[in-house]
Enzyme design. Structure first.
Site, mmCIF file in Angstrom:
data_model
loop_
_atom_site.group_PDB
_atom_site.id
_atom_site.type_symbol
_atom_site.label_atom_id
_atom_site.label_comp_id
_atom_site.label_asym_id
_atom_site.label_seq_id
_atom_site.Cartn_x
_atom_site.Cartn_y
_atom_site.Cartn_z
ATOM 1 N N TYR A 178 119.118 -43.766 -37.475
ATOM 2 C CA TYR A 178 117.793 -44.311 -37.801
ATOM 3 C C TYR A 178 117.636 -45.744 -37.315
ATOM 4 C CZ TYR A 178 117.531 -39.982 -40.174
ATOM 5 O OH TYR A 178 117.547 -38.642 -40.429
ATOM 6 N N HIS A 203 97.544 -56.263 -25.400
ATOM 7 C CA HIS A 203 97.455 -56.459 -26.846
ATOM 8 C C HIS A 203 97.256 -55.115 -27.548
ATOM 9 C CE1 HIS A 203 95.000 -57.988 -30.461
ATOM 10 N NE2 HIS A 203 96.285 -58.133 -30.722
ATOM 11 N N MET A 258 112.096 -46.101 -38.202
ATOM 12 C CA MET A 258 112.130 -44.670 -38.493
ATOM 13 C C MET A 258 113.029 -44.425 -39.696
ATOM 14 S SD MET A 258 113.953 -41.507 -36.612
ATOM 15 C CE MET A 258 112.879 -41.000 -35.316
ATOM 16 N N ASN A 311 115.905 -46.409 -34.516
ATOM 17 C CA ASN A 311 114.700 -46.464 -33.695
ATOM 18 C C ASN A 311 113.691 -47.465 -34.265
ATOM 19 O OD1 ASN A 311 115.526 -44.151 -32.022
ATOM 20 N ND2 ASN A 311 115.302 -43.051 -33.952
ATOM 21 N N ASP A 341 102.036 -58.446 -32.560
ATOM 22 C CA ASP A 341 100.630 -58.457 -32.975
ATOM 23 C C ASP A 341 100.514 -58.983 -34.405
ATOM 24 O OD1 ASP A 341 97.967 -57.944 -33.589
ATOM 25 O OD2 ASP A 341 97.954 -56.014 -32.575
ATOM 26 N N ASP A 381 117.320 -45.028 -30.159
ATOM 27 C CA ASP A 381 118.767 -44.835 -30.195
ATOM 28 C C ASP A 381 119.162 -43.643 -29.326
ATOM 29 O OD1 ASP A 381 118.472 -42.429 -31.749
ATOM 30 O OD2 ASP A 381 118.603 -43.560 -33.619
ATOM 31 N N TYR A 420 107.865 -39.920 -34.560
ATOM 32 C CA TYR A 420 107.815 -39.209 -33.283
ATOM 33 C C TYR A 420 106.391 -39.162 -32.730
ATOM 34 C CZ TYR A 420 112.561 -37.240 -33.908
ATOM 35 O OH TYR A 420 113.901 -37.058 -34.062
#
Length: 141
Positions: free
Chosen positions: A130, A22, A74, A132, A64, A30, A112
């Protein structure tokens, strides 16, 4: 062989998903993402694209619901328009019983830094810019 495991979930990825607890996070990256230099645990899924992996993971792993955010995109900077792939991600969230999830957007360098703390990073061949995404694992209720 196991039943009902999506074909894009490798044995290594299944093991990682089982090990995660958890609040642990996993990045689906990507093809441009520096996955190897950022990963504590690197999973290579070359030849696959993020939408199919995202959908497969969300059929197995709960997000969660206690955290402020459990999905992170991102972004490069203060973009006025979302990359087209985000619309696909939102459709997947809807179809995997995650309708109440509102993804957060992180500037590239903040993304990052958060990715470096993730339990694992999945390296894909996704070419969309973009694309990710970070997922925070929840609990089964």
């Amino acid at each position: 062989m196991l039943k009902n495991i999506p074909h894009c979930i490798s044995p290594n990825l299944l093991k990682i998903l089982m090990e995660m607890g958890h609040g642990d996070e996993i990045v689906i990256a990507d093809g441009n993402f520096p996955a190897a230099s950022h990963a504590q645990n690197l999973i290579r899924l070359d030849g696959l694209h993020i939408p199919e992996i995202l959908e497969a993971i969300l059929t197995l792993m709960p997000l969660d619901t206690c955290a402020d955010s459990s999905v992170f995109y991102m972004m490069h900077g203060p973009e006025t328009s979302a990359p087209p792939i985000w619309k696909k991600y939102e459709e997947i969230l809807q179809t995997t019983d995650n309708q109440t999830v509102t993804p957060s957007k992180l500037e590239r360098f903040r993304f990052y830094e958060q990715a470096k703390q993730a339990y694992a990073i999945i390296a894909t061949s996704e070419q969309a810019l973009y694309a990710n995404i970070i997922l925070k694992k929840g609990v089964i209720t």
